[in-house]
Design a protein around this motif. Structure first.
Motif, PDB file in Angstrom:
ATOM      1  N   ALA A 125      42.573  45.752  44.813  1.00 51.21           N
ATOM      2  CA  ALA A 125      41.501  45.040  45.519  1.00 51.21           C
ATOM      3  C   ALA A 125      40.806  45.951  46.516  1.00 51.21           C
ATOM      4  O   ALA A 125      40.287  45.496  47.524  1.00 51.21           O
ATOM      5  CB  ALA A 125      42.076  43.809  46.235  1.00 51.21           C
TER       6      ALA A 125
ATOM      7  N   ARG B 272      32.295  45.469  49.148  1.00 47.62           N
ATOM      8  CA  ARG B 272      31.284  44.755  48.373  1.00 47.62           C
ATOM      9  C   ARG B 272      30.861  43.464  49.081  1.00 47.62           C
ATOM     10  O   ARG B 272      29.689  43.087  49.059  1.00 47.62           O
ATOM     11  CB  ARG B 272      31.805  44.452  46.965  1.00 47.62           C
ATOM     12  N   GLN B 273      31.822  42.786  49.710  1.00 42.13           N
ATOM     13  CA  GLN B 273      31.472  41.579  50.457  1.00 42.13           C
ATOM     14  C   GLN B 273      30.578  41.918  51.641  1.00 42.13           C
ATOM     15  O   GLN B 273      29.569  41.233  51.896  1.00 42.13           O
ATOM     16  CB  GLN B 273      32.729  40.869  50.957  1.00 42.13           C
TER      17      GLN B 273
ATOM     18  N   SER C  29      27.604  49.525  46.370  1.00 43.68           N
ATOM     19  CA  SER C  29      27.309  48.095  46.278  1.00 43.68           C
ATOM     20  C   SER C  29      25.969  47.762  46.909  1.00 43.68           C
ATOM     21  O   SER C  29      25.220  46.913  46.412  1.00 43.68           O
ATOM     22  CB  SER C  29      28.423  47.292  46.952  1.00 43.68           C
TER      23      SER C  29
ATOM     24  N   ALA D  38      43.461  46.914  51.939  1.00 37.98           N
ATOM     25  CA  ALA D  38      43.427  46.079  50.739  1.00 37.98           C
ATOM     26  C   ALA D  38      44.667  46.367  49.902  1.00 37.98           C
ATOM     27  O   ALA D  38      45.090  47.516  49.785  1.00 37.98           O
ATOM     28  CB  ALA D  38      42.170  46.366  49.927  1.00 37.98           C
TER      29      ALA D  38
ATOM     30  N   ASP E 241      23.885  43.763  45.344  1.00 37.33           N
ATOM     31  CA  ASP E 241      24.850  42.690  45.076  1.00 37.33           C
ATOM     32  C   ASP E 241      24.853  41.730  46.255  1.00 37.33           C
ATOM     33  O   ASP E 241      25.220  42.099  47.370  1.00 37.33           O
ATOM     34  CB  ASP E 241      26.239  43.293  44.870  1.00 37.33           C
TER      35      ASP E 241
ATOM     36  N   LEU F 151      39.191  37.002  50.136  1.00 41.31           N
ATOM     37  CA  LEU F 151      39.612  38.393  49.935  1.00 41.31           C
ATOM     38  C   LEU F 151      41.113  38.486  50.194  1.00 41.31           C
ATOM     39  O   LEU F 151      41.656  37.775  51.044  1.00 41.31           O
ATOM     40  CB  LEU F 151      38.887  39.332  50.892  1.00 41.31           C
TER      41      LEU F 151
ATOM     42  N   THR G 204      37.967  47.615  46.672  1.00 36.48           N
ATOM     43  CA  THR G 204      36.537  47.648  46.968  1.00 36.48           C
ATOM     44  C   THR G 204      35.978  46.297  47.400  1.00 36.48           C
ATOM     45  O   THR G 204      34.797  46.203  47.716  1.00 36.48           O
ATOM     46  CB  THR G 204      35.742  48.120  45.737  1.00 36.48           C
ATOM     47  N   GLU G 205      36.792  45.261  47.396  1.00 33.78           N
ATOM     48  CA  GLU G 205      36.247  43.923  47.600  1.00 33.78           C
ATOM     49  C   GLU G 205      35.654  43.716  48.989  1.00 33.78           C
ATOM     50  O   GLU G 205      34.615  43.079  49.137  1.00 33.78           O
ATOM     51  CB  GLU G 205      37.324  42.860  47.325  1.00 33.78           C
TER      52      GLU G 205
ATOM     53  N   ASP H 298      32.026  53.027  48.486  1.00 34.83           N
ATOM     54  CA  ASP H 298      31.992  51.755  47.754  1.00 34.83           C
ATOM     55  C   ASP H 298      30.935  50.830  48.334  1.00 34.83           C
ATOM     56  O   ASP H 298      30.234  50.126  47.601  1.00 34.83           O
ATOM     57  CB  ASP H 298      33.361  51.071  47.784  1.00 34.83           C
TER      58      ASP H 298
ATOM     59  N   ARG I 195      31.757  36.363  48.272  1.00 29.44           N
ATOM     60  CA  ARG I 195      33.171  36.462  47.917  1.00 29.44           C
ATOM     61  C   ARG I 195      33.952  35.692  48.978  1.00 29.44           C
ATOM     62  O   ARG I 195      34.358  36.256  49.989  1.00 29.44           O
ATOM     63  CB  ARG I 195      33.608  37.937  47.873  1.00 29.44           C
TER      64      ARG I 195
END
Length: 274
Positions: free
Chosen positions: A173, A179-180, A215, A169, A220, A227, A175-176, A211, A224
């Motif tokens: 960015a 999280r996704q 999440s 990443a 969550d 990315l 953790t995206e 992470d 998303r």
């Protein structure tokens, strides 16, 4: 119905909501408010139900809530459409698939779409995050998927194996992706509670990525669709790309494509890859 999961989801969403988001008076002294987010009685009042009943829901002691109760809770907690669907599945008010896991069938039109995407790299993933089809550009950009054992041909397992070396990443960015992945796997396990392969992936990634674990605990489930990725190619160097996810109508498959900003150095490198 999963009472424990439902209780945890409600508590997480309640604690994430602030009084000012639901037009409640903002406490003059925050030190006197020990509960993160809203209080249980505040959610109950917003949803038009007794505080005792809502408390029992969060304690996993209440019977299955009706669709009307779920609608009221969704409004009170300001849930998104995706979160409301997830809430309904946890409460046993939406269909779930109890069948054992099976390889996804790839429709012919989806395979044609992959081939016609060139020069855009793309692959198809199922709800288990397995990569079930890909085009030549995706293999040239990331790895030769065909040479991998079937078990390793999985987005989550590849991120564990290749993350930081092939695909990472950009700054800001970090953790995206985690999280996704947590959101997609959380939604998939609600739809398919009898599929042990999903639980295995969750445990593997939670042990690898804090992470993701955080999440996952937050329930969550928000999608998303785009990315930002930093791909390190052995010949082309670094490419900063947008990784976009699109649903394939009529199936559980999603199309993942990699694109670059027009006119950027990464776009020129992507063209050379083709």
């Amino acid at each position: 119905m999963s009472r424990r999961e439902l209780a945890d989801f409600l508590r997480r969403r309640r604690e994430a909501l602030r009084p000012e988001q639901v037009s409640l008076p903002h406490p003059a002294d925050r030190r006197g408010r020990r509960t993160p987010g809203l209080r249980r009685e505040e959610v109950a009042a917003l949803a038009g139900m007794s505080a005792n009943y809502y408390e029992r829901l969060e304690q996993a002691r209440a019977p299955r809530p009706s669709p009307q109760v779920l609608a009221a809770l969704g409004a009170a907690l300001r849930l998104t459409g995706t979160e409301r669907e997830h809430l309904a599945r946890l409460a046993g008010q939406a269909p779930t698939d109890g069948r054992p896991t099976e390889p996804a069938e790839v429709p012919a039109h989806a395979r044609r779409l992959l081939d016609q995407l060139a020069p855009i790299p793309g692959y198809l993933v199922d709800e288990r995050q397995d990569i079930v089809a890909w085009n030549a550009q995706a293999a040239a950009l990331i790895t030769d998927f065909g040479r991998l054992p079937a078990r390793e041909r999985n987005v989550v397992r590849l991120s564990i194996r290749l993350g930081g070396t092939v695909c990472a990443a950009p700054d800001g960015a970090g953790t995206e992706f985690a999280r996704q992945a947590a959101a997609e796997l959380r939604a998939a396990t609600a739809r398919h509670p009898a599929r042990p392969a999903l639980g295995e992936l969750v445990n593997e990634f939670a042990a690898h990525d804090p992470d993701f674990a955080a999440s996952w605990r937050e329930h969550d489930v928000r999608p998303r669709p785009v990315l930002r990725k930093l791909v390190r190619h052995p010949e082309l160097g670094e490419l900063e790309l947008d990784c976009q996810t699109l649903l394939i109508p009529g199936s559980d498959l999603r199309l993942v494509i990699y694109t670059a900003d027009p006119g950027s150095p990464s776009a020129a490198k992507l063209a050379r890859l083709a």
